[in-house]
Design a protein around this motif. Structure first.
Motif, mmCIF file in Angstrom:
data_model
loop_
_atom_site.group_PDB
_atom_site.id
_atom_site.type_symbol
_atom_site.label_atom_id
_atom_site.label_comp_id
_atom_site.label_asym_id
_atom_site.label_seq_id
_atom_site.Cartn_x
_atom_site.Cartn_y
_atom_site.Cartn_z
ATOM 1 N N LEU A 274 0.816 -1.222 0.000
ATOM 2 C CA LEU A 274 0.000 0.000 0.000
ATOM 3 C C LEU A 274 0.847 1.269 0.000
ATOM 4 C CD1 LEU A 274 -2.807 -1.031 2.541
ATOM 5 C CD2 LEU A 274 -2.940 -0.961 0.045
ATOM 6 N N SER A 275 2.111 1.154 0.361
ATOM 7 C CA SER A 275 3.022 2.316 0.315
ATOM 8 C C SER A 275 4.347 1.876 -0.301
ATOM 9 C CB SER A 275 3.241 2.875 1.724
ATOM 10 O OG SER A 275 3.714 1.865 2.596
ATOM 11 N N PRO A 276 4.359 1.614 -1.629
ATOM 12 C CA PRO A 276 5.541 1.035 -2.287
ATOM 13 C C PRO A 276 6.784 1.906 -2.221
ATOM 14 C CG PRO A 276 3.927 1.776 -3.906
ATOM 15 C CD PRO A 276 3.260 1.839 -2.574
ATOM 16 N N ASN A 277 6.609 3.212 -2.052
ATOM 17 C CA ASN A 277 7.753 4.121 -1.985
ATOM 18 C C ASN A 277 7.905 4.741 -0.600
ATOM 19 O OD1 ASN A 277 8.420 3.876 -4.826
ATOM 20 N ND2 ASN A 277 6.567 5.070 -5.216
ATOM 21 N N GLY A 278 7.379 4.050 0.394
ATOM 22 C CA GLY A 278 7.495 4.536 1.760
ATOM 23 C C GLY A 278 6.577 5.687 2.090
ATOM 24 N N GLU A 279 5.456 5.805 1.363
ATOM 25 C CA GLU A 279 4.520 6.894 1.614
ATOM 26 C C GLU A 279 3.886 6.752 3.005
ATOM 27 O OE1 GLU A 279 4.569 6.028 -2.825
ATOM 28 O OE2 GLU A 279 4.389 4.877 -0.969
ATOM 29 N N ASP A 280 3.431 7.869 3.527
ATOM 30 C CA ASP A 280 2.805 7.874 4.848
ATOM 31 C C ASP A 280 1.362 7.404 4.733
ATOM 32 O OD1 ASP A 280 2.374 8.280 7.526
ATOM 33 O OD2 ASP A 280 1.913 10.422 7.313
ATOM 34 N N LEU A 337 -2.639 -2.064 -13.685
ATOM 35 C CA LEU A 337 -2.659 -0.676 -13.206
ATOM 36 C C LEU A 337 -1.340 -0.413 -12.491
ATOM 37 C CD1 LEU A 337 -6.254 -0.807 -11.690
ATOM 38 C CD2 LEU A 337 -5.623 0.306 -13.839
ATOM 39 N N PRO A 338 -0.287 -0.051 -13.226
ATOM 40 C CA PRO A 338 1.057 0.054 -12.650
ATOM 41 C C PRO A 338 1.159 1.018 -11.467
ATOM 42 C CG PRO A 338 1.132 0.160 -15.039
ATOM 43 C CD PRO A 338 -0.307 0.256 -14.659
ATOM 44 N N SER A 339 0.339 2.075 -11.419
ATOM 45 C CA SER A 339 0.419 3.054 -10.333
ATOM 46 C C SER A 339 -0.341 2.518 -9.126
ATOM 47 C CB SER A 339 -0.181 4.393 -10.769
ATOM 48 O OG SER A 339 -0.088 5.332 -9.718
ATOM 49 N N THR A 340 0.380 1.965 -8.139
ATOM 50 C CA THR A 340 -0.256 1.314 -6.998
ATOM 51 C C THR A 340 -0.051 2.108 -5.724
ATOM 52 O OG1 THR A 340 1.727 0.011 -6.544
ATOM 53 C CG2 THR A 340 0.113 -0.961 -8.009
ATOM 54 N N GLY A 341 -0.801 1.729 -4.701
ATOM 55 C CA GLY A 341 -0.612 2.293 -3.370
ATOM 56 C C GLY A 341 -1.016 3.743 -3.274
ATOM 57 N N VAL A 342 -0.136 4.542 -2.646
ATOM 58 C CA VAL A 342 -0.394 5.958 -2.412
ATOM 59 C C VAL A 342 0.509 6.780 -3.317
ATOM 60 C CG1 VAL A 342 -0.307 7.815 -0.708
ATOM 61 C CG2 VAL A 342 -1.075 5.538 -0.036
ATOM 62 N N LYS A 343 -0.061 7.810 -3.926
ATOM 63 C CA LYS A 343 0.705 8.664 -4.825
ATOM 64 C C LYS A 343 0.282 10.106 -4.587
ATOM 65 C CE LYS A 343 2.055 9.198 -9.665
ATOM 66 N NZ LYS A 343 1.845 8.728 -11.043
#
Length: 467
Positions: A274-280, A337-343
């Motif tokens: 859900l936070s692939p790039n370490g998103e909060d 849908l390549p854009s996953t998690g939180v952006k």
């Protein structure tokens, strides 16, 4: 926090409330007052035991990081816990069968309290001892209490079907409501009151102490193997023979290991998914949502098990199939849908789909626990129940240790795909278990009929004697 999270939480909360309020007589099992008193005593103690466990879970990693340990060192501490459960759990479980399940439950409390005390020390060796103690306690939590319950239930002469009432309520409270309250209470201690990361462990020790006092004062002792002369090696051999000689027990162990292995792996995977790039992301709120979904599952399980015409072995095939699809969703969304998690601070469409899929999986977990308990009560022999149940946890702990050791070696989507495959295998094995049970019924009926005919032949009734 995003409106979507509130909507999911509120939606599952409303469904759980509606399910509980809409239960009819068909969804409930009529019991007796003595049983209700027995059940409520067990539920109180089980809830206290689970509170002691749930209070610690969200803060173990955080505490180690506060003490300044690296990710690799923290991983070693976690592996020590699962390894301890694997190496010592079976021995402790066998001692529970021989020395008494009540004593084993008290041992759980003492061991976990000592584990909580070690969290006050920042020294790596002392924390490692705490993880070993925690691993032993975990094995006892998931074997000794259930073994005591089944034996005491049968000893008091309650109907077998009433066990499902206790199982479903225990999961609804212990793995649902208590988990949510423990998370909120822990957040209050660490966040609002700013008592530090050790505070939840002190609170856990407090609840465990209360539970231990109630166990000592209100529980009677029961045992597994009536032969006190059997040593541990003989008990292990007997448990292994029981597993090898009864296909139902072996299948049940494989199914449990596959599902629980996937479940524990999911615990490590949902955050990076859900936070692939370490998103909060609101970890605590999402965790509470998962627990609501689990409550939904346990509420559904109580309805399913209340219907005598519906067999656990039958509907669990569907549950495993749904859980397999639920954990395959991240793999599918990553390609479609390549854009996953939180952006950009907002959850994406694919992230929303993943979150719903994870909640569906947690609902399956809620159905799984009381259902697997019900099947274990039917198929595992009483004389070595704790030993066999801890045998089942050996492959589970090996699997989790391997996953933890190689968590950075494989892409996260590979791990989700692997879990989905294991759950599909569990579905196939559950189908095989259903076939074995169905095939065994005609043979049992034929055996009983032959026994009755033989008894009539050797002991004719008075009416037949007068003919």
């Amino acid at each position: 926090m995003e409106l979507f999270y509130y909507l999911v939480f509120g939606g599952f909360g409303a469904i759980v409330l509606a399910l509980e309020l809409s239960k009819t007589s068909k969804d409930r099992i009529n019991t007796s007052s003595p049983f209700n008193a027995f059940k409520n005593n067990y539920l109180l103690i089980y809830s206290l035991m689970m509170a002691g466990d749930w209070l610690q879970g969200p803060y173990v990693y955080y505490l180690y990081s506060v003490y300044g340990f690296t990710k690799g060192e923290i991983g070693q501490l976690f592996i020590a816990g699962f390894g301890s459960s694997m190496l010592f759990g079976t021995i402790v479980g066998s001692l529970a069968d021989k020395q008494g399940r009540k004593r084993a439950c008290i041992t759980y409390c003492i061991t976990y309290i000592l584990s909580c005390i070690t969290k006050h020390s920042p020294q790596y060796k002392i924390l490692m001892v705490g993880r070993v103690l925690g691993g032993i306690a975990t094995s006892l939590l998931f074997s000794a209490f259930e073994s005591w319950l089944v034996a005491e239930h049968n000893k008091r002469g309650f109907e077998q079907q009433w066990l499902s009432v206790t199982f479903s309520k225990a999961i609804f409270l212990g793995n649902g409501l208590v988990a949510i309250l423990a998370g909120l209470f822990g957040n209050l201690l660490v966040g609002s009151l700013d008592l530090g990361p050790v505070a939840p462990f002190d609170a856990a020790a407090f609840f465990l102490t209360i539970g231990m006092v109630i166990i000592i004062s209100s529980w009677s002792e029961n045992y597994g193997d009536p032969s006190e002369s059997k040593d541990l090696l003989t008990q292990f051999r007997g448990a292994a023979v029981a597993i090898a000689s009864d296909g139902k027990i072996a299948l049940l162990g494989a199914i449990q290991s596959l599902f629980e292995g996937s479940m524990y792996t999911f615990v490590f995977l949902w955050t990076p998914a859900l936070s692939p790039n370490g998103e909060d992301i609101p970890h605590g709120f999402i965790f509470a949502t998962f627990m609501l979904a689990s409550m939904l599952g346990s509420s559904t399980a109580s309805r399913l098990m209340a219907r005598s015409s519906l067999k656990v072995e039958s509907y669990m095939q569907t549950v495993f199939a749904i859980s397999s699809v639920a954990l395959l969703i991240p793999v599918l969304t990553s390609y479609l849908l390549p854009s996953t998690g939180v952006k950009g601070g907002s959850i994406t469409f694919s992230g929303s789909i993943q979150l719903i899929g994870f909640c569906v999986f947690e609902a399956c977990v809620g159905i799984f626990w009381p259902s697997i308990m019900k099947m274990r009560s039917q198929y595992i022999p009483e004389e070595s129940r704790s030993t066999i149940m801890n045998f089942f946890r050996i492959p589970l702990n090996i699997f989790v240790c391997v996953v933890l050791y190689n968590v950075d070696a494989f892409p996260i989507m590979f791990m989700f795909g692997m879990c989905s495959f294991f759950l599909l295998v569990a579905c196939i094995l559950q189908k095989r278990l259903m076939v074995l049970v169905e095939n065994q019924k005609p043979r049992q009926q034929e055996w009983r009929q032959n026994q009755e005919e033989e008894e009539e032949a050797f002991n004719p009734s008075e009416d037949r004697g007068n003919v």
